[in-house]
Write a protein that holds these residues in place. Structure first.
Motif, mmCIF file in Angstrom:
data_model
loop_
_atom_site.group_PDB
_atom_site.id
_atom_site.type_symbol
_atom_site.label_atom_id
_atom_site.label_comp_id
_atom_site.label_asym_id
_atom_site.label_seq_id
_atom_site.Cartn_x
_atom_site.Cartn_y
_atom_site.Cartn_z
ATOM 1 N N ALA A 66 22.025 -20.900 62.437
ATOM 2 C CA ALA A 66 21.678 -20.898 63.865
ATOM 3 C C ALA A 66 22.491 -19.848 64.612
ATOM 4 N N ALA A 67 23.778 -19.766 64.294
ATOM 5 C CA ALA A 67 24.632 -18.755 64.933
ATOM 6 C C ALA A 67 24.194 -17.353 64.541
ATOM 7 N N TYR A 68 23.814 -17.166 63.296
ATOM 8 C CA TYR A 68 23.359 -15.845 62.840
ATOM 9 C C TYR A 68 22.131 -15.396 63.634
ATOM 10 N N LEU A 69 21.144 -16.273 63.765
ATOM 11 C CA LEU A 69 19.923 -15.914 64.487
ATOM 12 C C LEU A 69 20.207 -15.643 65.954
ATOM 13 N N TRP A 70 21.095 -16.431 66.557
ATOM 14 C CA TRP A 70 21.458 -16.206 67.960
ATOM 15 C C TRP A 70 22.112 -14.841 68.141
ATOM 16 N N LEU A 71 23.047 -14.513 67.262
ATOM 17 C CA LEU A 71 23.697 -13.208 67.351
ATOM 18 C C LEU A 71 22.691 -12.074 67.146
ATOM 19 N N ARG A 72 21.857 -12.223 66.152
ATOM 20 C CA ARG A 72 20.873 -11.166 65.866
ATOM 21 C C ARG A 72 19.931 -10.934 67.046
ATOM 22 N N ASP A 73 19.422 -11.999 67.619
ATOM 23 C CA ASP A 73 18.384 -11.859 68.638
ATOM 24 C C ASP A 73 18.933 -11.658 70.042
ATOM 25 N N ASP A 74 20.030 -12.347 70.386
ATOM 26 C CA ASP A 74 20.514 -12.342 71.770
ATOM 27 C C ASP A 74 21.668 -11.373 72.025
ATOM 28 N N VAL A 75 22.445 -11.053 71.004
ATOM 29 C CA VAL A 75 23.614 -10.192 71.202
ATOM 30 C C VAL A 75 23.374 -8.802 70.617
ATOM 31 N N PHE A 76 22.898 -8.729 69.371
ATOM 32 C CA PHE A 76 22.777 -7.446 68.671
ATOM 33 C C PHE A 76 21.382 -6.823 68.765
ATOM 34 N N ARG A 77 20.475 -7.446 69.500
ATOM 35 C CA ARG A 77 19.137 -6.892 69.753
ATOM 36 C C ARG A 77 18.416 -6.518 68.462
ATOM 37 N N GLY A 78 18.529 -7.365 67.465
ATOM 38 C CA GLY A 78 17.806 -7.153 66.224
ATOM 39 C C GLY A 78 18.527 -6.324 65.176
ATOM 40 N N ILE A 79 19.652 -5.726 65.505
ATOM 41 C CA ILE A 79 20.413 -4.926 64.543
ATOM 42 C C ILE A 79 21.061 -5.853 63.510
ATOM 43 N N GLU A 80 20.912 -5.509 62.240
ATOM 44 C CA GLU A 80 21.523 -6.279 61.161
ATOM 45 C C GLU A 80 22.326 -5.356 60.252
ATOM 46 N N TYR A 81 23.226 -5.955 59.458
ATOM 47 C CA TYR A 81 24.192 -5.199 58.674
ATOM 48 C C TYR A 81 24.179 -5.607 57.203
ATOM 49 N N GLN A 82 24.747 -4.718 56.368
ATOM 50 C CA GLN A 82 25.185 -5.062 55.028
ATOM 51 C C GLN A 82 26.697 -5.217 55.065
ATOM 52 N N GLY A 83 27.220 -6.237 54.370
ATOM 53 C CA GLY A 83 28.635 -6.540 54.491
ATOM 54 C C GLY A 83 29.453 -6.298 53.241
ATOM 55 N N TYR A 84 30.683 -6.796 53.276
ATOM 56 C CA TYR A 84 31.628 -6.643 52.170
ATOM 57 C C TYR A 84 31.086 -7.211 50.856
ATOM 58 N N ASP A 85 30.263 -8.244 50.937
ATOM 59 C CA ASP A 85 29.779 -8.890 49.723
ATOM 60 C C ASP A 85 28.908 -7.972 48.872
ATOM 61 N N ARG A 86 28.465 -6.859 49.435
ATOM 62 C CA ARG A 86 27.654 -5.906 48.682
ATOM 63 C C ARG A 86 28.448 -4.676 48.243
ATOM 64 N N CYS A 87 29.753 -4.715 48.412
ATOM 65 C CA CYS A 87 30.572 -3.601 47.929
ATOM 66 C C CYS A 87 30.484 -3.534 46.400
ATOM 67 N N PRO A 88 30.351 -2.343 45.835
ATOM 68 C CA PRO A 88 30.180 -2.226 44.383
ATOM 69 C C PRO A 88 31.463 -2.438 43.593
ATOM 70 N N THR A 89 32.613 -2.336 44.232
ATOM 71 C CA THR A 89 33.889 -2.510 43.539
ATOM 72 C C THR A 89 34.662 -3.656 44.171
ATOM 73 N N PRO A 90 35.634 -4.239 43.472
ATOM 74 C CA PRO A 90 36.388 -5.356 44.048
ATOM 75 C C PRO A 90 37.118 -4.967 45.328
ATOM 76 N N LEU A 91 37.271 -5.933 46.215
ATOM 77 C CA LEU A 91 38.000 -5.743 47.467
ATOM 78 C C LEU A 91 39.478 -6.063 47.296
ATOM 79 N N THR A 92 39.768 -6.969 46.381
ATOM 80 C CA THR A 92 41.143 -7.372 46.122
ATOM 81 C C THR A 92 41.318 -7.523 44.617
ATOM 82 N N LYS A 93 42.563 -7.606 44.183
ATOM 83 C CA LYS A 93 42.835 -7.951 42.793
ATOM 84 C C LYS A 93 44.011 -8.929 42.765
ATOM 85 N N PRO A 94 44.032 -9.813 41.791
ATOM 86 C CA PRO A 94 45.141 -10.784 41.713
ATOM 87 C C PRO A 94 46.466 -10.062 41.499
#
Length: 406
Positions: A363-391
């Motif tokens: 619900a929050a995602y749809l509200w942000l997309r439609d009311d705040v970002f005017r339909g603009i959407e993103y690709q995020g960190y979860d689609r990075c091809p390499t690790p973001l951190t290492k142990p």
């Protein structure tokens, strides 16, 4: 990334400006060069990747200065606007040293930053995005300053925010009649307002339209351990530089057992800019007086309070620092803090981990997309091809680990 030798920078820009002097004047703040990044290329990067090279900065500067003979002087005045006597004395010395030098006011800005690239990036960012990055109003030079490295990460963060949202932020009016406006308030309220009012806020006014651009400065914020701070109703972000830099790649934390492989300062800046969006989203920019204690915010709007409260937010780097200081706001690995912080984190997660947010808080995602970002959407960190951190290894955990936010 190729760099131009420092000694050639002022001459290069001077020649470029002369070459384009006859071109038609262009309006400022077009977001033509620092364009919106909806992909994850800026996220999946270290501090040494994905920023505009120096020759592109020269292109930005010459594009806007062509046909505007007085523009550079006006812009540098805003980018170096201080009231502190020591700062003013230094600026006077810089101007004297730059008399007759190629580049004119750019020479002053280079001495102000002590770095050619930092000066160029600050000027280019202002021309294209109406963002001011400058030193602290620090009488004793005790506050750790920004460097070229910080300007690069600010550039990337600005590119994650749609231009129409940043244009709303930049409409903020300078607070020039504060005492007059609060005169009818109780004495205790007046004292509270003055304490919360950033002294830097009434500088860096762009006189062409009498607005206060989004401004980033080093400082200590409301609390010394706070990584960054936005005061209610303002669009000035104060960064505690040492704490902020704990988010840079290569930082090691025993608390969560990881080493950063990408520059996680970006989520922090995006989160703070989200606070300014909260402050100015509903404002039309036309009122003569606009004070932090008298306005409507997204985070206290009756229609959106339930959406914000119901959102289930996974703990993410933009809140790691504060979350480990205030454990009561973390429940089962999710952030559940006050409404203003939760709203800023919602906006940050929409930009940075939208795939995860869409699943955890649809619900929050749809509200942000439609009311705040005017339909603009993103690709995020979860689609990075390499690790973001290492142990981290056992010896890192016990020998060189750092505490979050410290």
């Amino acid at each position: 990334m190729a760099r131009v030798p420092k000694t050639t920078l002022p001459i290069l820009l001077w020649l470029s400006c002369c070459h384009t002097a006859a071109l038609a004047a262009q309006p400022l703040f077009q977001n033509r060069f620092f364009t919106l990044s909806q992909g994850n290329e800026l996220l999946c990067a270290t501090s040494e990747q994905q920023f505009l090279p120096i020759d592109r900065l020269a292109e930005v500067i010459q594009f806007y200065e062509a046909g505007h003979p007085d523009l550079r002087g006006q812009a540098v005045a805003v980018l170096t606007d201080h009231k502190n006597p020591e700062r003013l004395d230094d600026l006077s010395d810089y101007r004297a040293a730059c008399t007759g030098q190629p580049g004119g006011d750019l020479c002053v800005l280079e001495k102000y930053w002590g770095d050619h690239e930092a000066a160029w990036r600050a000027l280019a960012l202002f021309y294209d995005t109406k963002t001011v990055v400058k030193h602290a109003e620090d009488p004793n030079y005790l506050i750790k300053p920004f460097s070229a490295d910080h300007l690069r990460i600010f550039e990337k963060a600005v590119r994650k925010i749609p231009a129409f949202l940043r244009q709303t932020i930049s409409k903020a009016k300078p607070v020039e009649k504060l005492e007059q406006e609060i005169a009818d308030q109780p004495a205790a309220m007046q004292a509270l307002i003055r304490d919360a009012y950033q002294e830097d806020y009434d500088t860096s006014i762009w006189q062409a339209d009498h607005t206060h651009p989004l401004t980033l400065v080093p400082g200590i914020g409301f609390r010394s351990q706070t990584v960054a701070q936005v005061f209610s109703g303002q669009n000035l972000i104060v960064f505690t530089v040492k704490a902020f830099d704990n988010g840079k790649e290569g930082s090691v934390y025993r608390d969560i057992g990881v080493e950063y492989l990408v520059d996680f300062r970006l989520p922090i800046v995006v989160h703070e800019i989200a606070h300014t969006i909260d402050n100015f989203h509903f404002w039309n920019g036309e009122d003569d007086l606009y004070f932090f204690y008298k306005y409507r915010k997204i985070s206290n709007d009756a229609q959106t309070l339930k959406i914000i409260a119901d959102a289930k937010l996974a703990l993410w780097p933009s809140k790691w620092f504060e979350a480990f200081e205030f454990l009561a706001e973390v429940n089962d690995g999710r952030y559940d803090g006050n409404v203003q912080e939760k709203l800023a984190e919602l906006v940050a997660q929409y930009i940075l981990i939208p795939e995860r947010l869409q699943q955890s808080a649809p619900a929050a995602y749809l509200w942000l997309r439609d009311d705040v970002f005017r339909g603009i959407e993103y690709q995020g960190y979860d689609r990075c091809p390499t690790p973001l951190t290492k142990p981290i290894s056992w010896w890192q955990r016990y020998a060189s680990g750092k505490l979050l936010g410290r």
